[in-house]
Write a protein that holds these residues in place. Structure first.
Motif, PDB file in Angstrom:
ATOM      1  N   ALA A  42       0.851  -1.184   0.000  1.00  0.00           N
ATOM      2  CA  ALA A  42       0.000   0.000   0.000  1.00  0.00           C
ATOM      3  C   ALA A  42       0.891   1.240   0.000  1.00  0.00           C
ATOM      4  CB  ALA A  42      -0.899   0.000   1.230  1.00  0.00           C
ATOM      5  N   VAL A  43       0.276   2.404  -0.150  1.00  0.00           N
ATOM      6  CA  VAL A  43       1.042   3.649  -0.162  1.00  0.00           C
ATOM      7  C   VAL A  43       0.342   4.682   0.721  1.00  0.00           C
ATOM      8  CG1 VAL A  43      -0.037   4.593  -2.238  1.00  0.00           C
ATOM      9  CG2 VAL A  43       2.264   5.279  -1.661  1.00  0.00           C
ATOM     10  N   ILE A  44       1.152   5.476   1.402  1.00  0.00           N
ATOM     11  CA  ILE A  44       0.651   6.573   2.231  1.00  0.00           C
ATOM     12  C   ILE A  44       1.166   7.869   1.625  1.00  0.00           C
ATOM     13  CG2 ILE A  44       0.735   7.665   4.496  1.00  0.00           C
ATOM     14  CD1 ILE A  44       1.126   4.848   5.675  1.00  0.00           C
ATOM     15  N   VAL A  45       0.259   8.833   1.470  1.00  0.00           N
ATOM     16  CA  VAL A  45       0.607  10.138   0.911  1.00  0.00           C
ATOM     17  C   VAL A  45       0.347  11.187   1.979  1.00  0.00           C
ATOM     18  CG1 VAL A  45       0.137  11.793  -0.928  1.00  0.00           C
ATOM     19  CG2 VAL A  45      -0.176   9.357  -1.355  1.00  0.00           C
ATOM     20  N   SER A  46       1.341  12.011   2.242  1.00  0.00           N
ATOM     21  CA  SER A  46       1.189  13.121   3.171  1.00  0.00           C
ATOM     22  C   SER A  46       1.482  14.397   2.399  1.00  0.00           C
ATOM     23  CB  SER A  46       2.161  12.973   4.332  1.00  0.00           C
ATOM     24  OG  SER A  46       2.035  14.059   5.207  1.00  0.00           O
ATOM     25  N   SER A  47       0.491  15.292   2.341  1.00  0.00           N
ATOM     26  CA  SER A  47       0.650  16.528   1.590  1.00  0.00           C
ATOM     27  C   SER A  47      -0.362  17.551   2.064  1.00  0.00           C
ATOM     28  CB  SER A  47       0.451  16.255   0.099  1.00  0.00           C
ATOM     29  OG  SER A  47       0.552  17.437  -0.656  1.00  0.00           O
ATOM     30  N   ARG A  48       0.083  18.797   2.168  1.00  0.00           N
ATOM     31  CA  ARG A  48      -0.794  19.912   2.525  1.00  0.00           C
ATOM     32  C   ARG A  48      -1.574  19.655   3.813  1.00  0.00           C
ATOM     33  NH1 ARG A  48      -2.914  21.856  -3.440  1.00  0.00           N
ATOM     34  NH2 ARG A  48      -0.838  22.143  -4.307  1.00  0.00           N
ATOM     35  N   GLY A  49      -0.917  19.043   4.775  1.00  0.00           N
ATOM     36  CA  GLY A  49      -1.534  18.817   6.071  1.00  0.00           C
ATOM     37  C   GLY A  49      -2.471  17.635   6.158  1.00  0.00           C
ATOM     38  N   ALA A  50      -2.602  16.878   5.087  1.00  0.00           N
ATOM     39  CA  ALA A  50      -3.483  15.710   5.090  1.00  0.00           C
ATOM     40  C   ALA A  50      -2.672  14.452   4.802  1.00  0.00           C
ATOM     41  CB  ALA A  50      -4.576  15.868   4.040  1.00  0.00           C
ATOM     42  N   THR A  51      -3.087  13.350   5.412  1.00  0.00           N
ATOM     43  CA  THR A  51      -2.461  12.056   5.165  1.00  0.00           C
ATOM     44  C   THR A  51      -3.529  11.117   4.627  1.00  0.00           C
ATOM     45  OG1 THR A  51      -0.877  12.425   6.943  1.00  0.00           O
ATOM     46  CG2 THR A  51      -1.178  10.155   6.206  1.00  0.00           C
ATOM     47  N   VAL A  52      -3.202  10.454   3.508  1.00  0.00           N
ATOM     48  CA  VAL A  52      -4.150   9.558   2.851  1.00  0.00           C
ATOM     49  C   VAL A  52      -3.501   8.192   2.689  1.00  0.00           C
ATOM     50  CG1 VAL A  52      -5.498   9.180   0.754  1.00  0.00           C
ATOM     51  CG2 VAL A  52      -5.186  11.489   1.603  1.00  0.00           C
ATOM     52  N   TYR A  53      -4.245   7.161   3.025  1.00  0.00           N
ATOM     53  CA  TYR A  53      -3.798   5.771   2.883  1.00  0.00           C
ATOM     54  C   TYR A  53      -4.469   5.196   1.638  1.00  0.00           C
ATOM     55  CZ  TYR A  53      -3.229   0.805   4.037  1.00  0.00           C
ATOM     56  OH  TYR A  53      -2.926  -0.519   4.014  1.00  0.00           O
ATOM     57  N   LEU A  54      -3.680   4.765   0.668  1.00  0.00           N
ATOM     58  CA  LEU A  54      -4.192   4.154  -0.559  1.00  0.00           C
ATOM     59  C   LEU A  54      -3.905   2.654  -0.475  1.00  0.00           C
ATOM     60  CD1 LEU A  54      -2.825   6.844  -3.047  1.00  0.00           C
ATOM     61  CD2 LEU A  54      -5.112   6.723  -2.051  1.00  0.00           C
ATOM     62  N   PRO A  55      -4.913   1.848  -0.086  1.00  0.00           N
ATOM     63  CA  PRO A  55      -4.682   0.456   0.283  1.00  0.00           C
ATOM     64  C   PRO A  55      -4.543  -0.554  -0.853  1.00  0.00           C
ATOM     65  CG  PRO A  55      -6.980   0.973   0.530  1.00  0.00           C
ATOM     66  CD  PRO A  55      -6.290   2.254   0.143  1.00  0.00           C
ATOM     67  N   SER A  56      -4.861  -0.179  -2.074  1.00  0.00           N
ATOM     68  CA  SER A  56      -4.796  -1.179  -3.151  1.00  0.00           C
ATOM     69  C   SER A  56      -3.433  -1.844  -3.172  1.00  0.00           C
ATOM     70  CB  SER A  56      -5.047  -0.517  -4.508  1.00  0.00           C
ATOM     71  OG  SER A  56      -6.348   0.004  -4.546  1.00  0.00           O
TER      72      SER A  56
END
Length: 54
Positions: free
Chosen positions: A17-31
């Protein structure tokens, strides 16, 4: 590509999976991505949809 300050993309080699942290937000992309390159390309596309430009 040049990332914005504090922008980070982290690929989990175990979870695929991949985690993106940008502009104060963190998003988990689980595919499950085949490899780091595919995960990073997906994460960068996500950031582009949010307005990031290289």
């Amino acid at each position: 590509m040049a990332y914005e300050p504090d922008m980070a993309i982290v690929f989990g080699s175990v979870t695929k999976a991949v985690i993106v942290s940008s502009r104060g937000a963190t998003v988990y992309l689980p595919s499950p991505y085949a490899d780091r390159k595919a995960a990073v390309l997906t994460a960068e596309a996500h950031c582009c949809r949010l307005g990031w430009r290289d």
